[in-house]
Scaffold this motif. Structure first.
Motif, PDB file in Angstrom:
ATOM      1  N   HIS A  52      21.067 -12.161 -28.510  1.00  0.00           N
ATOM      2  CA  HIS A  52      21.671 -11.011 -29.028  1.00  0.00           C
ATOM      3  C   HIS A  52      20.980 -10.803 -30.324  1.00  0.00           C
ATOM      4  CE1 HIS A  52      24.801 -12.535 -26.067  1.00  0.00           C
ATOM      5  NE2 HIS A  52      24.537 -11.170 -25.688  1.00  0.00           N
TER       6      HIS A  52
ATOM      7  N   GLU B 254      22.661 -12.117 -34.361  1.00  0.00           N
ATOM      8  CA  GLU B 254      23.121 -13.094 -34.639  1.00  0.00           C
ATOM      9  C   GLU B 254      21.802 -14.002 -34.995  1.00  0.00           C
ATOM     10  OE1 GLU B 254      23.896 -14.477 -30.602  1.00  0.00           O
ATOM     11  OE2 GLU B 254      25.621 -12.872 -30.458  1.00  0.00           O
TER      12      GLU B 254
ATOM     13  N   HIS C  29      22.884 -19.206 -30.542  1.00  0.00           N
ATOM     14  CA  HIS C  29      23.808 -17.624 -30.439  1.00  0.00           C
ATOM     15  C   HIS C  29      24.621 -18.092 -31.666  1.00  0.00           C
ATOM     16  CE1 HIS C  29      23.446 -16.011 -26.480  1.00  0.00           C
ATOM     17  NE2 HIS C  29      22.780 -16.974 -26.285  1.00  0.00           N
TER      18      HIS C  29
HETATM   19 ZN   LIG Z   1      25.063 -14.065 -28.547  1.00  0.00          ZN
END
Ligand SMILES: [Zn+2]
Length: 343
Positions: free
Chosen positions: A64, A67, A150
């Motif tokens: 993502h 992050e 993450h």
């Molecule tokens: Zn993530």
């Protein structure tokens, strides 16, 4: 559909040689032909650090784009690690969902997709699906272990934790637990993503890789405490796997209780639009039925606040970061004691 094909059939190419010893910094390039760039490529950064014989470990960041602790840690390893200190091979990919990373968003602005909901990808799909396919079909078959780093992103603040991906393979589960505990994060949590199999870590488990995830705070910023946990934890896991010398963590780590997100009951969702007032901080013990907070409709004096309640016993593990919530938004996440792999 979710099986991982044995060979890669897409159009990506790379300027790193996976069989070469030493350090290489480069890109995986995927032909991409949008408006303004007829014959261009999407460039996904990659490093290979190889020395002698040993396991191959893939470390992913930027799954993502908002992050940051993982990508920073991976970048430091790629630049600073002495190749002579490696036994085996590291494949370092700090910004896999690269369009989202460039935009600092969770999902890709190119095709709107969440990279962690498209695995094992599609070599003939949209750009996000093609990147996932390259990792799943070209990188994973070379690998013994996978770390997916993450954080909570822009909408959540999550206790710094190392994550166990559930798997039906009992022998792999045992190896995963050992590797995740070696990370030595303040918390160890089993997260099933409500059973979703389209994630990177679920795909890595199906490919038989020892798999470690993390959640390293969030709020769309860099947390100093979580960054230190991440830096130390990744090296701990690499030592545990035998890729780096030395400091394997002490046996006391295994005594730390394992938590889990126990399905839908772990999540407190907003029943209306408003501003969420939490009643507890991260790490506080809470129980099912207890008020978790109130949602205020601050634009309407005739509408009083609505109280929301926890549905599980445990600790406050994650909390929404922006105060403003919309119907269905996740306000709080509760982690409960882990019930074991047979559940
Ligand atoms: Zn993530």
């Amino acid at each position: 559909m979710l099986n991982v094909p044995q060979s890669y059939t897409g159009n990506a190419f790379t300027n790193v040689d996976f069989d070469k010893q030493g350090r290489q910094l480069g890109f995986v390039s995927i032909p991409h032909s949008p408006n303004g760039d007829a014959w261009g490529v999407t460039q996904v950064p990659i490093a290979v650090i190889a020395n002698g014989t040993g396991p191959t470990v893939v470390i992913e960041g930027g799954n993502h784009g908002d992050e940051y602790e993982g990508p920073i840690t991976i970048g430091e390893l790629a630049r600073d690690l002495d190749p002579g200190a490696v036994q085996g091979r590291l494949i370092l990919m700090p910004a896999n969902n690269v369009h989202a990373v460039l935009a600092a968003t969770r999902t890709s602005p190119v095709d709107g997709l969440n990279f962690n909901r498209v695995w094992p990808g599609d070599p003939m799909g949209s750009i996000t699906e093609q990147i996932a396919a390259y990792v799943a079909h070209r990188i994973f078959p070379m690998a013994d272990a996978f770390l997916d780093l993450h954080s909570g992103g822009s909408s959540l603040d999550i206790l710094a934790s190392a994550i166990i991906e559930p798997t039906d393979d009992a022998a792999l589960h045992e190896k995963n637990v050992a590797a995740v505990q070696a990370f030595d994060a303040p918390y160890t949590v089993v997260i099933a993503n409500m059973g979703d199999q389209r994630t990177a870590t679920a795909t890595a488990c199906r490919a038989g890789l020892i798999t470690v995830g993390t959640e390293m705070r969030g709020r769309g910023t860099v947390s100093l405490d979580a960054l230190e946990v991440c830096r130390r934890g990744v090296r701990n896991v690499l030592a545990h796997l035998g890729v780096l010398e030395g400091a394997a963590t002490s046996a006391s780590r295994a005594d730390r209780p394992i938590l889990e997100l126990g399905g839908a009951a772990a999540y407190v969702y907003a029943p209306i639009d408003g501003v969420f007032e939490p009643f507890h901080d991260l790490g506080e013990h809470v129980s099912a039925g207890q008020p978790a907070g109130r949602i205020h409709r601050i634009w309407d004096l005739t509408a009083g606040p609505v109280t929301v309640h926890y549905a599980a016993d445990g600790i406050v593990y994650g909390q929404r970061h922006p105060g403003r919530v919309a119907l269905g938004n996740c306000c709080v996440v509760v982690a409960s004691p882990y019930g074991g792999p047979s559940r």
